[in-house]
Write a protein that holds these residues in place. Structure first.
Motif, short mmCIF file in Angstrom:
data_model
loop_
_atom_site.label_atom_id
_atom_site.label_comp_id
_atom_site.label_asym_id
_atom_site.label_seq_id
_atom_site.Cartn_x
_atom_site.Cartn_y
_atom_site.Cartn_z
N GLN A 305 0.77 -1.24 -0.04
CA GLN A 305 -0.06 0.02 0.05
C GLN A 305 0.82 1.24 0.07
N ALA A 306 1.73 1.19 0.87
CA ALA A 306 2.89 2.33 0.87
C ALA A 306 3.37 2.62 -0.30
N LYS A 307 3.88 1.53 -1.00
CA LYS A 307 4.67 1.60 -2.09
C LYS A 307 3.62 2.08 -3.34
N SER A 308 2.34 1.86 -3.16
CA SER A 308 1.52 2.46 -4.52
C SER A 308 1.37 3.69 -3.97
N ILE A 313 2.70 9.53 -5.74
CA ILE A 313 3.38 10.97 -5.28
C ILE A 313 4.49 11.35 -6.38
N GLY A 314 5.11 9.93 -6.77
CA GLY A 314 6.28 10.43 -8.08
C GLY A 314 7.58 9.75 -7.61
N PHE A 315 7.77 8.78 -6.50
CA PHE A 315 8.78 8.02 -6.27
C PHE A 315 8.81 6.80 -5.92
N GLU A 316 9.81 5.90 -6.44
CA GLU A 316 9.65 4.43 -6.04
C GLU A 316 10.25 4.01 -4.41
N ILE A 356 20.17 14.87 6.71
CA ILE A 356 19.07 14.50 5.90
C ILE A 356 19.41 15.16 4.50
N ASN A 357 18.70 14.84 3.54
CA ASN A 357 18.42 15.43 2.13
C ASN A 357 17.01 16.14 2.14
N LYS A 358 17.27 17.40 1.99
CA LYS A 358 16.00 18.34 2.08
C LYS A 358 14.85 17.93 0.86
N LYS A 359 15.57 17.52 -0.21
CA LYS A 359 14.35 17.32 -1.40
C LYS A 359 13.63 16.13 -1.00
N PHE A 360 13.68 15.24 -0.08
CA PHE A 360 12.97 14.46 0.47
C PHE A 360 11.88 14.61 1.41
N VAL A 361 11.84 15.86 1.96
CA VAL A 361 10.99 16.26 3.08
C VAL A 361 9.58 16.17 2.86
N VAL A 362 9.31 16.72 1.61
CA VAL A 362 7.76 17.02 0.94
C VAL A 362 7.27 15.57 0.77
N PRO A 363 8.05 14.82 -0.27
CA PRO A 363 7.58 13.63 -0.83
C PRO A 363 7.13 12.51 0.44
N ARG A 364 8.21 12.76 1.28
CA ARG A 364 8.14 11.79 2.62
C ARG A 364 6.99 11.94 3.43
#
Length: 375
Positions: A305-308, A313-316, A356-364
């Motif tokens: 479910q999380a993977k879907s 959202i736009g990432f694997e 941390i890498n900031k670019k992942f904050v919103v997608p995560r």
């Protein structure tokens, strides 16, 4: 881009600022006052962002814990996080370089804590109802001491929960979720011999250090890589002077296991240790501190479910098994399907390059929001 992701994108800088502010409130586990100051910051954000007054679970020696509920439902989801860190005050500076933020606890796990707050804020701001009541439990006694005072609260909430979500650090720069964790046993072993002068009366002494050395070899040889069992003697102390036969020695042992049965077997073997020198006494204390976080069929369904959601959202999203411990083990051990590693993406937990890498904050944060909303 859905409305939640759009909202979080518009507030990205505020989320980043919250992460940096929270990291600057240094909160080493052994410093109760410092941990409680970090907890107070969390409480203020819970009240201002969610209009909820959290429950503070007072502790005498460790940091206090924080619990609050969001939404309604007959079933509940438990979200877990801790806000203490391994770093002493002043050990690490907060440094921001391009897309990277370095600092004490930034990935373990203050970014995850902030993402929890913003995920719930996004739902509140959009009047989004949840299918279940959300219980959030932040604890202040995690690092190095394995959550001794918060464990009963975590386990109790887990028994009442349909799912468990843990915003600990993701694995590696790809941000894999953790669906299995090794269990942890820990031991302190004391050796009591007989002191004597090393030059004038060597023969009447009974060396506690010599006995400890024999036992260290036996303990390390219990490691079985095929089973996934590792035994590490990580600390040793003893003696009172170079010219004194050592009356006392102590070792501390960390064990990682892959099944409850392996944990039981290694525990029995360690507690059954016998001295090589019967004139040296051995006292063994310890056992399980974190159970194995077993992966089940329900865990796999939850991950899919999380993977879907991640794909939408736009990432694997990937999953891994790891040897490090978290409070997710307490949740999963109650039979609650648990996803761990939903927090910051970066690297260096417990290391000087923690980041941390900031670019992942919103997608995560969007992923966490979708899980909360839809589970």
């Amino acid at each position: 881009m859905n409305v939640i992701q759009t909202y979080l994108t518009e507030h990205e800088q505020e989320i980043i600022d919250d992460i940096k502010t929270f990291v600057k409130i240094e909160s080493p586990t052994a410093d109760k006052q410092a941990v409680d100051e970090a907890g107070a910051w969390l409480c203020n954000k819970i009240q201002s962002y969610l209009d909820i007054k959290p429950q503070i679970i007072e502790q005498e020696e460790t940091g206090n814990h924080i619990r609050f509920e969001f939404g309604e439902g007959e079933e509940q989801i438990l979200i877990s996080g801790h806000f203490d860190t391994v770093w002493q005050k002043g050990d690490l500076p907060l440094v921001e370089e391009d897309e990277t933020i370095y600092g004490p606890g930034v990935i373990d796990m203050k970014t995850g804590d902030v993402q929890i707050l913003w995920a719930l804020r996004a739902l509140k701001e959009h009047d989004t109802t949840t299918n279940k009541k959300i219980v959030v439990l932040f604890n202040g006694d995690h690092e190095g001491i394995a959550s001794p005072t918060s464990r009963p609260y975590i386990e109790s909430e887990a028994r009442n929960s349909k799912f468990g979500l843990v915003a600990e650090a993701a694995t590696g720069e790809t941000g894999a979720l953790k669906t299995f964790r090794k269990g942890i046993n820990r031991y302190t072993i004391q050796f009591k011999g007989k002191g004597s002068h090393s030059g004038n009366d060597h023969q009447s002494g009974q060396s506690a250090i010599q006995e400890a050395a024999h036992q260290v070899i036996d303990l390390e040889n219990m490691t079985d890589y095929e089973q996934g069992t590792t035994v590490n003697v990580g600390e040793i102390q003893g003696g009172s002077g170079i010219n004194v036969r050592p009356e006392h020695a102590q070792i501390k042992v960390d064990v990682r296991i892959t099944t409850p049965q392996n944990g039981k077997e290694i525990n029995e073997r360690i507690h059954a240790l016998k001295p090589y020198n019967n004139q040296v006494e051995i006292e063994i204390q310890g056992g399980e501190v974190r159970p194995v976080m077993m992966k089940t069929e329900q865990t796999e369904v939850l991950f899919q479910q999380a993977k879907s959601y991640a794909q939408s959202i736009g990432f694997e999203l990937e999953q891994v098994a790891v040897g490090g411990g978290s409070d997710g083990s307490f949740i999963a051990a109650q039979g609650t399907p648990t996803l761990d590693g939903l927090g910051g993406v970066g690297g260096g937990p417990h290391a000087r390059n923690e980041h941390i890498n900031k670019k992942f904050v919103v997608p995560r944060t969007t992923l966490l929001t979708e899980l909360i909303k839809n589970l």
